[in-house]
Design a protein around this motif. Structure first.
Motif, PDB file in Angstrom:
ATOM      1  N   THR A  71       0.838  -1.203   0.000  1.00 16.12           N
ATOM      2  CA  THR A  71       0.000   0.000   0.000  1.00 16.12           C
ATOM      3  C   THR A  71       0.869   1.247   0.000  1.00 16.12           C
ATOM      4  N   LEU A  73       0.281   3.431   2.397  1.00 17.33           N
ATOM      5  CA  LEU A  73       0.033   3.921   3.751  1.00 17.33           C
ATOM      6  C   LEU A  73       1.349   4.318   4.413  1.00 17.33           C
ATOM      7  N   ALA A  77      -1.305   5.812   9.856  1.00 16.63           N
ATOM      8  CA  ALA A  77      -2.087   4.782   9.160  1.00 16.63           C
ATOM      9  C   ALA A  77      -1.219   3.571   8.823  1.00 16.63           C
ATOM     10  N   ILE A  80      -0.651   1.646  12.093  1.00 14.43           N
ATOM     11  CA  ILE A  80      -1.837   0.867  12.495  1.00 14.43           C
ATOM     12  C   ILE A  80      -1.997  -0.352  11.600  1.00 14.43           C
ATOM     13  N   ALA A  81      -1.784  -0.202  10.305  1.00 14.24           N
ATOM     14  CA  ALA A  81      -1.917  -1.331   9.373  1.00 14.24           C
ATOM     15  C   ALA A  81      -0.908  -2.434   9.698  1.00 14.24           C
ATOM     16  N   ALA A 124      -9.149  -1.903  13.869  1.00 16.18           N
ATOM     17  CA  ALA A 124      -8.401  -0.752  13.339  1.00 16.18           C
ATOM     18  C   ALA A 124      -7.350  -1.199  12.318  1.00 16.18           C
ATOM     19  N   THR A 128      -7.913  -0.349   8.361  1.00 16.09           N
ATOM     20  CA  THR A 128      -6.919   0.560   7.762  1.00 16.09           C
ATOM     21  C   THR A 128      -6.209  -0.112   6.600  1.00 16.09           C
ATOM     22  N   VAL A 131      -8.661  -0.603   3.539  1.00 20.56           N
ATOM     23  CA  VAL A 131      -8.855   0.654   2.805  1.00 20.56           C
ATOM     24  C   VAL A 131      -7.580   1.021   2.041  1.00 20.56           C
ATOM     25  N   GLY A 132      -6.431   0.811   2.683  1.00 14.20           N
ATOM     26  CA  GLY A 132      -5.166   1.101   2.013  1.00 14.20           C
ATOM     27  C   GLY A 132      -4.970   0.262   0.755  1.00 14.20           C
TER      28      GLY A 132
END
Length: 136
Positions: A71, A73, A77, A80-81, A124, A128, A131-132
């Motif tokens: 990603t 990210l 973010a 968290i990923a 979370a 995250t 979405v990434g």
């Protein structure tokens, strides 16, 4: 060949080292199942759940590290990923184990809240990362 970022490689190394603790937990679980450790049925079920969640979530956490590097990210973010799922493995497993401590325990104590904290980290991290991956 897949190349991990420095962050993912460091986290993966730490996560892989924790597998030894899961192995020791498995050996302890075998002693429980054989009746060598006196526990209530409630405690046995929480020991099984804690061990199973640790193994599954650590494995998922390693997969998430590879996916996070696919990603764009960065910053919070990206953190968290990468850390969400491994952190959930710690909190959820600890919640099962610690909330069932004590001789003859038949119901969880207040440390069951750790399971919900772990669930928040799991949500979370996966949201995250998901979405990434969808916005690459």
């Amino acid at each position: 060949m897949i190349e991990l970022s420095d962050s993912s490689a460091s986290i993966a190394g730490i996560v892989l080292l924790t597998i030894v603790t899961i192995e020791f937990g498995g050996a302890f679980l075998l002693r429980i199942v054989r009746g060598q450790v006196p526990m209530t049925e409630f405690q046995k079920s929480f020991a099984r759940a804690g061990h199973a969640h640790a193994g599954v979530l650590v494995t998922l956490g390693l997969v998430c590290l590879v996916l996070a590097d696919a990603t764009d990210l960065a910053g919070f973010a990206g953190w968290i990923a990468r850390v969400g799922v491994p952190a959930s493995a710690i909190f959820i497993s600890a919640g099962f184990f610690l909330s069932s401590l004590g001789k003859g325990t038949t119901a969880p104590n207040k440390l069951i809240a750790l399971i919900w904290i772990g669930a928040a980290f799991l949500a979370a991290g996966t949201l995250t990362l998901g979405v990434g991956l969808l916005t690459v």
